[in-house]
Design a protein around this motif. Structure first.
Motif, short mmCIF file in Angstrom:
data_model
loop_
_atom_site.label_atom_id
_atom_site.label_comp_id
_atom_site.label_asym_id
_atom_site.label_seq_id
_atom_site.Cartn_x
_atom_site.Cartn_y
_atom_site.Cartn_z
N SER A 192 0.99 -1.24 0.01
CA SER A 192 -0.07 -0.06 -0.12
C SER A 192 0.91 1.18 -0.03
N SER A 193 0.35 2.27 -0.70
CA SER A 193 1.18 3.61 -0.71
C SER A 193 0.73 4.53 0.35
N VAL A 194 -0.39 4.15 1.10
CA VAL A 194 -0.89 5.15 2.49
C VAL A 194 -0.08 5.17 3.30
N ALA A 195 0.44 6.23 3.87
CA ALA A 195 1.60 6.83 4.77
C ALA A 195 0.94 8.06 5.50
N TRP A 196 0.23 7.51 6.50
CA TRP A 196 -0.28 8.51 7.37
C TRP A 196 0.66 9.54 7.92
N HIS A 197 0.73 11.10 7.92
CA HIS A 197 1.70 11.73 8.43
C HIS A 197 1.01 12.93 8.70
N SER A 198 1.68 13.77 9.52
CA SER A 198 1.43 15.37 9.65
C SER A 198 2.93 15.87 9.16
N ASP A 199 2.85 16.94 8.27
CA ASP A 199 3.99 17.34 7.47
C ASP A 199 5.12 17.54 8.70
N VAL A 200 6.42 17.31 8.27
CA VAL A 200 7.70 17.14 8.93
C VAL A 200 7.37 17.53 10.52
N SER A 201 6.77 16.71 11.29
CA SER A 201 6.36 16.79 12.42
C SER A 201 7.77 16.86 13.50
N TYR A 202 8.76 16.31 12.95
CA TYR A 202 9.84 16.31 13.54
C TYR A 202 10.68 17.52 13.94
N GLU A 203 10.01 18.60 13.44
CA GLU A 203 10.44 20.07 13.51
C GLU A 203 10.21 20.47 14.98
N GLN A 204 10.97 21.48 15.56
CA GLN A 204 10.41 22.01 17.09
C GLN A 204 9.46 22.65 16.85
N GLN A 205 9.14 23.22 15.79
CA GLN A 205 7.77 24.21 15.34
C GLN A 205 7.29 23.60 14.16
N PRO A 206 6.39 22.54 14.13
CA PRO A 206 5.86 22.15 12.81
C PRO A 206 4.95 23.04 12.17
N PRO A 207 4.62 22.71 11.06
CA PRO A 207 3.76 23.50 10.27
C PRO A 207 2.14 23.55 10.88
N GLY A 208 1.23 24.84 10.61
CA GLY A 208 0.05 24.90 11.12
C GLY A 208 -0.75 24.94 9.72
N THR A 209 -1.39 26.14 9.36
CA THR A 209 -1.96 26.27 8.01
C THR A 209 -1.42 25.97 6.76
N THR A 210 -1.58 25.08 6.00
CA THR A 210 -0.79 24.60 5.17
C THR A 210 -1.45 24.79 3.68
N PHE A 211 -0.79 24.69 2.54
CA PHE A 211 -1.31 25.24 1.22
C PHE A 211 -0.76 24.07 0.30
N LEU A 212 -1.43 23.57 -0.50
CA LEU A 212 -1.12 22.55 -1.48
C LEU A 212 -1.92 22.64 -2.91
N TYR A 213 -1.30 23.52 -3.72
CA TYR A 213 -2.08 23.72 -5.16
C TYR A 213 -1.53 22.54 -6.09
N ILE A 214 -2.69 22.38 -7.18
CA ILE A 214 -2.24 21.53 -8.07
C ILE A 214 -1.73 22.35 -9.53
N LEU A 215 -0.78 21.68 -10.31
CA LEU A 215 -0.24 22.20 -11.17
C LEU A 215 -0.43 21.36 -12.46
N ASP A 216 -0.71 19.96 -12.25
CA ASP A 216 -0.76 18.95 -13.20
C ASP A 216 -1.30 17.75 -12.47
N LYS A 217 -2.24 16.82 -13.22
CA LYS A 217 -2.66 15.77 -12.44
C LYS A 217 -2.89 14.48 -13.50
N PRO A 218 -2.98 13.35 -12.98
CA PRO A 218 -3.69 12.14 -13.75
C PRO A 218 -4.92 12.65 -14.18
N GLU A 219 -5.53 11.87 -15.12
CA GLU A 219 -6.95 12.17 -15.53
C GLU A 219 -7.95 11.59 -14.31
N THR A 220 -7.43 10.48 -13.67
CA THR A 220 -8.05 9.89 -12.40
C THR A 220 -6.92 9.14 -11.60
#
Length: 377
Positions: A192-220
């Protein structure tokens, strides 16, 4: 003694490359490629060219940074008008994906928000955990403008190993090029490719409000799963909630850097290990959420290995199997997905076999050092 009637012949067996490679990644799943076919991405091989060549990843070994220094984070969600007049004006189309997590919004342009609208965005995302804004212009903005927008929410995180657009290490790229069949190699050793995580949680101050935007994608395919870690905490019995309070777990970036170095890729910073509360409190909503994940969490401080492993496995399974507090976001052109890394976890899905490109950009403002408020039933 009579000689043996059987003769033992020792044969040299050629091991698969996967068995020759040291297992230095631990529980960490590495899905991201560290190279691509440049000519294919430029459309010179007959394949479809990248829509946004200015966002193609680079891995610059000259980018070296010292340890991240503490900073004072200001949580803008605390200032928000929770009737959301600037963020969700009349005419906006708002659709909840599930009762507890996930909302889709149409008819709002994030890049045009006032500061008050940005405050409302931070709070709305903290409440709904993940929000997909459709019809956005983020991908078409100059990269500097996208970073300026994201910088309102915190100090930009520079990822230690990921690809980034030339000259913009603050942008974390998710990229699988046209014609890439790396998934076949990945699934030689994984089911399985499922890999649950909170981004870079190893940092002393991990992220809060986070943005991810699409540039290109598979048809499905290539959807992203999200889980509500606050609802996951709420589902636990009061006795178990109380037992988790006061416990901390270590989060490690070592395996991620090891995976990068094993592929002869980059290391912008030395990896770190930090301990965070297993239950953290959100500064704007006051909600408590589980803050452990199998990608980066390694052990519970003060417990023996078997004790720690048993509790962490239960919490990982609880989050992973919680389909009744999860949402699945499907990507459309022009989508910006905003989530709060403090109260969610997520996983990309490597489920398409067409070889079509999947290309996204993430802006990852850091937040406060995780903290915990006292237990209350």
């Amino acid at each position: 003694m009579a000689p043996s009637a059987t003769t033992t012949v020792t044969e040299t067996v050629s091991l698969p490359q996967t068995l020759k490679t040291p297992k230095i990644f631990g529980a960490y799943k590495e899905l991201a490629p560290s190279k691509y076919n440049k000519e294919a991405e430029e459309g010179k091989t007959g394949l479809r060219a990248a829509k946004y060549p200015n966002y193609l990843p680079t891995w610059n070994p000259e980018q070296k940074y010292g340890p991240l220094q503490p900073f004072e984070h200001y949580e803008h969600g605390k200032d928000a008008d929770t009737s959301y007049p600037e963020l969700l004006p009349e005419g906006a189309i708002i659709t909840d994906l599930t009762p507890t997590i996930g909302t889709e919004v149409r008819g709002v342009q994030l890049s045009s928000l006032s500061d008050a609208g940005k405050d409302q965005l931070a709070r709305f995302v903290a409440e709904r955990k993940v929000v997909a804004f459709r019809g956005q212009d983020f991908a078409d903005l100059p990269i500097e403008k996208a970073l300026e927008f994201g910088g309102y929410f915190g100090r930009h995180h520079i990822h230690p190993t990921s690809g980034s657009p030339e000259g913009h290490p603050e942008v974390h790229l998710v990229h699988r090029g046209e014609g890439d069949k790396g998934a076949e190699t990945f699934f030689e050793n994984r089911t399985s490719s499922v890999a649950w995580h909170s981004d870079v949680s190893y940092e002393q101050q991990p992220p809060g409000t986070t943005f991810l935007y699409i540039l290109d994608k598979p048809e499905t395919g290539g959807d992203t799963l999200f889980v509500n870690a606050a609802e996951a905490y709420n589902r636990l019995s009061p006795l178990f909630q109380e037992r988790l309070h006061g416990l901390k777990a270590t989060h490690s970036g070592i395996e991620q850097v090891n995976a990068s170095m094993a592929r002869n890729s980059i290391k912008r910073r030395e990896p770190v290990v930090n301990a965070h509360p297993i239950v953290r409190t959100h500064p704007a909503t006051g909600e408590k959420a589980l803050f452990v994940n199998p990608q980066f969490t390694r052990d519970i401080v003060g417990l023996k290995k078997e004790e720690s492993d048993a509790i962490l496995k239960f919490l990982y399974d609880h989050l992973a199997y919680g389909a009744d507090f999860q949402a699945r976001v499907k990507w459309e052109d022009g989508t910006v997905v905003v989530w709060d890394n403090r109260v969610t976890q997520h996983s990309a899905l490597l489920d398409w076999k067409s070889g079509q490109r999947r290309h996204l950009a993430r802006i990852t403002p850091q937040a406060e050092q995780p903290y915990q408020t006292p237990y209350s039933s």
